[in-house]
Design an enzyme around this catalytic site. Structure first.
Site, PDB file in Angstrom:
ATOM      1  N   CYS A   1      32.877  45.740  39.111  1.00 50.16           N
ATOM      2  CA  CYS A   1      34.254  45.869  38.629  1.00 50.16           C
ATOM      3  C   CYS A   1      34.326  46.062  37.116  1.00 50.16           C
ATOM      4  O   CYS A   1      35.368  46.463  36.592  1.00 50.16           O
ATOM      5  CB  CYS A   1      35.064  44.632  39.001  1.00 50.16           C
ATOM      6  SG  CYS A   1      34.852  44.085  40.692  1.00 50.16           S
TER       7      CYS A   1
ATOM      8  N   CYS B   1      46.185  37.943  44.790  1.00 54.39           N
ATOM      9  CA  CYS B   1      45.063  38.879  44.807  1.00 54.39           C
ATOM     10  C   CYS B   1      45.506  40.275  44.390  1.00 54.39           C
ATOM     11  O   CYS B   1      46.582  40.729  44.769  1.00 54.39           O
ATOM     12  CB  CYS B   1      44.467  38.958  46.212  1.00 54.39           C
ATOM     13  SG  CYS B   1      44.110  37.359  46.989  1.00 54.39           S
TER      14      CYS B   1
ATOM     15  N   LYS C   1      46.537  43.059  38.950  1.00 52.80           N
ATOM     16  CA  LYS C   1      47.410  42.495  39.972  1.00 52.80           C
ATOM     17  C   LYS C   1      48.532  43.439  40.377  1.00 52.80           C
ATOM     18  O   LYS C   1      48.864  43.555  41.552  1.00 52.80           O
ATOM     19  CB  LYS C   1      48.006  41.173  39.458  1.00 52.80           C
ATOM     20  CG  LYS C   1      48.951  40.490  40.426  1.00 52.80           C
ATOM     21  CD  LYS C   1      48.232  39.995  41.662  1.00 52.80           C
ATOM     22  CE  LYS C   1      49.192  39.584  42.753  1.00 52.80           C
ATOM     23  NZ  LYS C   1      49.891  40.688  43.382  1.00 52.80           N
TER      24      LYS C   1
ATOM     25  N   HIS D   1      43.576  48.154  40.893  1.00 50.10           N
ATOM     26  CA  HIS D   1      42.163  47.959  40.565  1.00 50.10           C
ATOM     27  C   HIS D   1      41.289  49.042  41.215  1.00 50.10           C
ATOM     28  O   HIS D   1      40.609  48.788  42.199  1.00 50.10           O
ATOM     29  CB  HIS D   1      41.729  46.565  41.036  1.00 50.10           C
ATOM     30  CG  HIS D   1      40.331  46.185  40.659  1.00 50.10           C
ATOM     31  ND1 HIS D   1      39.665  46.721  39.572  1.00 50.10           N
ATOM     32  CD2 HIS D   1      39.459  45.309  41.233  1.00 50.10           C
ATOM     33  CE1 HIS D   1      38.453  46.193  39.503  1.00 50.10           C
ATOM     34  NE2 HIS D   1      38.292  45.345  40.499  1.00 50.10           N
TER      35      HIS D   1
END
Length: 388
Positions: free
Chosen positions: A84, A207, A329, A333
């Site tokens: 990530c 998440c 959020k 992502h």
């Protein structure tokens, strides 16, 4: 470092579920960044590409493919993967090469396309970024690992699930102001607390989503930037850090050592402290991550960040605005693009392109992006350039 390095242009696709191929997405962001910089592809001397799961769209060895599609197949490209944190790690490599004088102008681009694989497959792919022998291979998903970190933090520092929910609410408020954000939806603390439990104490709305997307920036020497006559942003600090790959290998799971180390290096290079930062884009893959991040970056003392978020200190008009873009959020992502997208936000903020989410009177900004549960991290610091 011999040369000052600047960000001269920036571009990004919308983040979300995209229908175009991974190369089409990448080219869209690249062309926007090139146009923003007022240059042509032929002025690029190298290309740095961050991507993790190109295999999901049947494309690895991505850098030369992208450079070829830009009409500059003779220009060398390098594809970099660091889970990530790929975008920020790649950005640092591009920065270092310009700073060292190897190149005057380069493309730094992050891209990911994974939503078409379905939740089960994409979750499996993500698990490969963990220490798979100890974690992913034994069923310890990232929600579960961050839930363990959240439970430890809440127990140690007397924080609550409601404190974490305020992170999500704040970032969704910011994301509403970002037309390229994946999840543009206002939420309440009560909605976060009542959303389905993913891994206690984390709920669905704690998440970040899986996203497709690409973000790109043009890095160049200061001389190149000045000659362009275009707005630009100076990079004044850069740092990288590392942590044990598996969470179980850490002495304290309420902190991420890689973040602490990367921040220390970046502050030292910039000659500033955390108190000099006007806003920051940080890695909030889960709400607890943002809380831990902003302590590790030095914005709040250990154990105080959760309460600071609840009290509004990290809102757009707060003491230290965090994730004005909406963060992972809300903005989304796209794993390989995330770190570059943070830099795009800084460029937009400092060149008058951020609209309603503009942080007033901001002069110094920080980006922070980590891989997996923080096994690798990079921090960069930027300064607004007054061209008057």
């Amino acid at each position: 470092m011999t040369n000052k390095v600047c960000v001269l242009g920036a571009g990004s696709t919308k983040y979300g579920k995209l229908n175009e191929s991974i190369i089409e997405i990448a080219l869209s962001a690249a062309k926007d960044a090139i146009e923003s910089a007022g240059i042509t592809p032929k002025e690029l001397q190298a290309g740095y590409i961050s991507n993790v799961f190109g295999v999901a769209d049947k494309q690895v060895h991505m850098a030369p493919v992208i450079m070829s599609n830009l009409g500059i197949s003779h220009v060398p490209g390098l594809t970099i993967e660091s889970a990530c944190g790929s975008g920020s790690v790649m950005f640092r490599e591009a920065f270092a090469n310009v700073a060292a004088g190897f190149y005057d102008c380069v493309l730094a681009l992050g891209v990911e396309k994974v939503t078409h694989t379905g939740t089960a497959h994409s979750t499996t792919l993500f698990s490969y970024c963990s220490d798979f022998f100890y974690e992913g291979g034994n069923g310890a998903s990232f929600p579960g690992l961050f839930a363990s970190m959240a439970r430890a933090y809440m127990t140690t520092h007397k924080a609550t699930e409601e404190d974490l929910a305020h992170v999500a609410v704040k970032n969704h408020e910011n994301g509403l102001l970002n037309p390229k954000a994946h999840v543009r939806k206002k939420i309440t603390v009560d909605e976060v607390l009542k959303s389905p439990v993913v891994a206690s104490p984390l709920k669905l709305l704690d998440c970040c989503p899986f996203s497709d997307g690409a973000s790109a920036v043009i890095l160049c020497s200061e001389d190149f930037a000045k000659k362009s006559g275009r707005p630009y942003v100076e990079i004044i600090g850069s740092g990288r850090g590392a942590s044990p790959a598996a969470v179980q290998g850490r002495e304290d799971i309420t902190t991420i050592p890689s973040t602490v180390a990367a921040a220390r290096q970046a502050y030292k290079m910039a000659g500033i402290t955390a108190k000099d930062i006007d806003f920051a884009e940080v890695h909030d893959c889960f709400t607890i991550a943002e809380v831990i991040d902003i302590e590790d970056l030095g914005f709040f003392p250990k154990g105080k960040a959760a309460h600071a978020v609840r009290d509004g200190a990290t809102r757009l008009n707060g003491e230290i605005p965090i994730n004005p873009s909406g963060g992972l959020k809300s903005k989304g992502h796209p794993i390989g693009a995330t770190g570059v997208g943070q830099v795009v936000e800084v460029f937009d903020q400092f060149t008058g392109r951020a609209g309603e989410r503009t942080v007033k009177n901001a002069e110094i900004a920080l980006t922070h992006n980590f891989g997996a549960t923080g096994a690798s991290a990079a921090v960069h610091i930027f300064k607004k350039v007054d061209r008057k």
